[in-house]
Write a protein that holds these residues in place. Structure first.
Motif, PDB file in Angstrom:
ATOM      1  N   SER A 160     -16.659   0.548  -4.625  1.00  0.00           N
ATOM      2  CA  SER A 160     -17.580   1.714  -4.813  1.00  0.00           C
ATOM      3  C   SER A 160     -18.475   1.426  -3.540  1.00  0.00           C
ATOM      4  O   SER A 160     -19.165   0.597  -3.363  1.00  0.00           O
ATOM      5  CB  SER A 160     -18.393   1.634  -6.087  1.00  0.00           C
ATOM      6  N   TYR A 179      -8.271   0.860   1.922  1.00  0.00           N
ATOM      7  CA  TYR A 179      -8.284   1.096   0.386  1.00  0.00           C
ATOM      8  C   TYR A 179      -8.073   2.216   0.067  1.00  0.00           C
ATOM      9  O   TYR A 179      -8.075   3.287   0.824  1.00  0.00           O
ATOM     10  CB  TYR A 179      -9.488   0.233  -0.160  1.00  0.00           C
ATOM     11  N   ASP A 180      -7.626   2.383  -1.159  1.00  0.00           N
ATOM     12  CA  ASP A 180      -7.371   3.827  -1.696  1.00  0.00           C
ATOM     13  C   ASP A 180      -6.404   4.626  -1.049  1.00  0.00           C
ATOM     14  O   ASP A 180      -5.387   4.080  -0.622  1.00  0.00           O
ATOM     15  CB  ASP A 180      -8.579   4.403  -2.099  1.00  0.00           C
ATOM     16  N   ASP A 181      -6.813   5.703  -0.538  1.00  0.00           N
ATOM     17  CA  ASP A 181      -5.996   6.801   0.278  1.00  0.00           C
ATOM     18  C   ASP A 181      -6.368   6.453   1.738  1.00  0.00           C
ATOM     19  O   ASP A 181      -6.780   7.328   2.317  1.00  0.00           O
ATOM     20  CB  ASP A 181      -6.492   8.157   0.007  1.00  0.00           C
ATOM     21  N   LYS A 182      -5.754   5.342   2.524  1.00  0.00           N
ATOM     22  CA  LYS A 182      -6.039   4.841   3.711  1.00  0.00           C
ATOM     23  C   LYS A 182      -7.661   5.164   4.084  1.00  0.00           C
ATOM     24  O   LYS A 182      -7.497   5.304   5.287  1.00  0.00           O
ATOM     25  CB  LYS A 182      -4.998   5.642   4.413  1.00  0.00           C
ATOM     26  N   GLN A 183      -8.511   4.781   3.152  1.00  0.00           N
ATOM     27  CA  GLN A 183      -9.637   4.641   3.469  1.00  0.00           C
ATOM     28  C   GLN A 183     -10.329   3.426   4.286  1.00  0.00           C
ATOM     29  O   GLN A 183      -9.843   2.323   3.732  1.00  0.00           O
ATOM     30  CB  GLN A 183     -10.912   5.072   2.399  1.00  0.00           C
ATOM     31  N   LYS A 199      -1.421   7.578   7.037  1.00  0.00           N
ATOM     32  CA  LYS A 199      -1.306   8.373   6.068  1.00  0.00           C
ATOM     33  C   LYS A 199       0.289   8.888   5.597  1.00  0.00           C
ATOM     34  O   LYS A 199       0.766   9.367   4.759  1.00  0.00           O
ATOM     35  CB  LYS A 199      -2.100   9.480   5.784  1.00  0.00           C
ATOM     36  N   ASN A 223       3.946   3.027   1.815  1.00  0.00           N
ATOM     37  CA  ASN A 223       3.063   1.891   1.506  1.00  0.00           C
ATOM     38  C   ASN A 223       3.873   0.404   1.674  1.00  0.00           C
ATOM     39  O   ASN A 223       3.249  -0.627   1.093  1.00  0.00           O
ATOM     40  CB  ASN A 223       2.577   1.777  -0.127  1.00  0.00           C
ATOM     41  N   GLY A 247      -7.326  -4.438  -3.974  1.00  0.00           N
ATOM     42  CA  GLY A 247      -6.991  -3.212  -3.318  1.00  0.00           C
ATOM     43  C   GLY A 247      -7.236  -3.124  -2.035  1.00  0.00           C
ATOM     44  O   GLY A 247      -6.916  -2.079  -1.295  1.00  0.00           O
TER      45      GLY A 247
END
Length: 533
Positions: free
Chosen positions: A107, A158-162, A179, A183, A208
């Motif tokens: 977060s 992490y997450d959607d290639k952030q 992207k 994975n 993550g």
């Protein structure tokens, strides 16, 4: 890359274990009780301070852990390593709205691990969450550590290639292309404006995060080209050195190998005294020196073998002489004639004589202690019938099957009777004791109650039987037994002498019966002549 990912994975496990340890501690339990039972403010504050000190100490001693906090969702109380009341740190973060037991949460570009403290005494208690925030500086070091080439870069996604950290334009293009990939961890090739890149991605860690390294292929091939040039130069030098080595080999090494071969052939032809007198100042010095030591040792073993054979032949000749000389047999037969009207006495003498001569005629190099004692008992029984002799044999049953060279006890018993009992009118006792020692050796002692010997006489006897050569006028019995014990076992098995408990003489020796298994398997010859006296 692999090392960096292992470090990240290890740190994730450390944080989870640390969280479990904190929630299982007694201080945590006391703090929860203070809150639930609404203890007085002083007690509450002291427990809160204790917990904060624990958090601060763990934060200092554990790299990669930036903050510890306890959060009670219902009352929104918080105890943090940054502040007791949570005015700074995690208190202001959105992560408090998404707490889940045993989960990792990302977060606002921060990574947290949450674990719930469960109470068992009441279901409606305000159960707190322990929140541990990972240190961004530590994660940044891990990210940079994954880069293995100059000119390359790393991403922490992490997450959607952030990306967890800000990136430059080159890394941003790589991030965008990521992207399009699946994975699966491994190696990939991507094309961006600056050229082609090789991309290596790790597995997704439990928290993550995925580590990504990228290198321009043009720079990656540069070391390969340099290695090609260096390899060519090294090969050229190696060929030159190889040619020089062959010349040296032909003039030096081959010549010394021929010398060693020549000496080995001399040994094969029976020359047991040959030596290499000129020792070179190189690696062959050790080989030649060991060859010389080997020849010397072989000569020593050869001489010892000849000595043992001579002793065995001498003992066999003495046994033949004993069989030819009817004195012992005549005395025994005379006894039979004397007691002819006593069938039991005649039968006993005949049985013991048959056992005595049967043992002497066996062809064995090794016998057992039980058989050796049985032979000695037959001899003692014969002598006890003819003379006023009493004897005792003391031996545990578990010793009987151990191996021993034959005809060791009978010469010592004969010596005790001839020089001990017959020299003293009142003497009549013979005692044989066989025992285990504390070192798992076997000790033998033969004692009599004769006149015994002085210390000076014992010293003279010890010196006489210890000589390698025996004078013709000296008795052969003790000398032969002593030499055979030393040659077969070791110097520690030689005969010893001391005063017996009756004042007579005790002859003793100790052996280590360690060849029984080899004899049973046939590794030691068992067909040599027995050394009868």
């Amino acid at each position: 890359m692999e090392y960096s990912f292992d470090q990240l994975d290890q740190k994730v496990k450390e944080i989870e274990l640390e969280a479990s340890a904190v929630l299982a501690s007694e201080d945590m339990k006391l703090l929860q009780v203070a809150i639930v039972d609404q203890e007085d403010i002083y007690s509450y504050v002291m427990k809160v301070k204790t917990m904060q000190q624990i958090f601060q100490e763990k934060q200092k001693t554990n790299s990669g852990m930036a903050e510890f906090a306890l959060y009670w969702p219902k009352t929104q109380k918080m105890v943090s390593s940054s502040s007791i009341y949570g005015s700074t740190g995690i208190k202001e973060k959105k992560v408090l709205n998404n707490l889940k037991d045993g989960k990792w949460i990302i977060s606002e570009n921060e990574i947290y691990f949450c674990k719930k403290y469960e109470t068992k005494w009441a279901e409606d208690d305000d159960e707190p969450y322990l929140i541990i925030r990972m240190e961004r500086d530590w994660l940044y070091r891990i990210k940079n550590m994954a880069s293995g080439f100059d000119g390359g870069g790393t991403l922490c996604l992490y997450d959607d290639k952030q990306s967890l950290f800000p990136v430059n334009s080159e890394s941003a293009q790589i991030q965008g292309k990521m992207k399009e990939l699946d994975n699966e961890p491994g190696m990939h090739e991507l094309s961006i404006e600056n050229g082609r890149y090789q991309v290596v991605t790790s597995d997704i860690a439990k928290n993550g995060l995925t580590l990504v390294t990228h290198y321009p292929l043009s720079k990656m091939l540069l070391p390969v080209n340099n290695i090609t040039y260096i390899t060519g130069a090294v090969l050229s030098v190696a060929l030159l050195l190889g040619a020089l080595y062959l010349l040296m080999y032909n003039r030096n090494i081959l010549m010394q190998l021929n010398m060693l071969t020549y000496k080995l052939k001399r040994v094969e032809d029976g020359d047991w005294t040959t030596q290499i007198t000129q020792l070179p100042d190189n690696e062959f010095y050790y080989v030649f020196d060991q060859f010389n030591h080997m020849i010397i040792h072989m000569n020593e073993l050869f001489n010892e073998t000849l000595k043992e054979q001579e002793l065995r032949m001498q003992a066999e000749l003495e046994q033949l002489q004993l069989q030819i000389n009817p004195h012992f047999l005549y005395n025994s037969l005379s006894y039979i004639v004397t007691v002819a009207e006593e069938p039991d006495a005649v039968r006993g003498m005949a049985v013991h004589l048959s056992r005595y001569y049967r043992y002497c005629t066996k062809k064995k190099m090794i016998t057992t202690i039980k058989e050796e004692v049985s032979y000695a008992r037959s001899y003692l029984e014969i002598m006890a019938m003819r003379k006023r002799i009493r004897y005792n044999i003391d031996m545990p049953q578990d010793i009987g099957e151990l191996p021993i060279i034959p005809l060791i006890l009978e010469p010592l018993i004969e010596n005790a009777i001839e020089h001990g009992l017959e020299g003293c009118e009142s003497a009549k006792q013979i005692e044989i004791v066989i025992r285990w020692t504390s070192d798992q050796d076997v000790s033998f002692s033969i004692s009599d109650d004769g006149e015994g010997m002085t210390k000076e006489q014992i010293a003279v006897l010890r010196e006489r039987i210890s000589r390698k050569e025996r004078k013709e006028e000296e008795s052969v019995g003790l000398w032969n037994v002593n030499q055979r014990l030393i040659n077969y076992y070791s110097k520690s098995a030689e005969l010893g002498f001391k005063r017996s408990r009756w004042g007579g003489l005790t002859v003793y020796f100790t052996i280590r019966p360690e060849r029984k298994a080899e004899i049973a398997e046939g590794k030691i010859e068992n067909n040599a002549g027995i050394n009868c006296r």
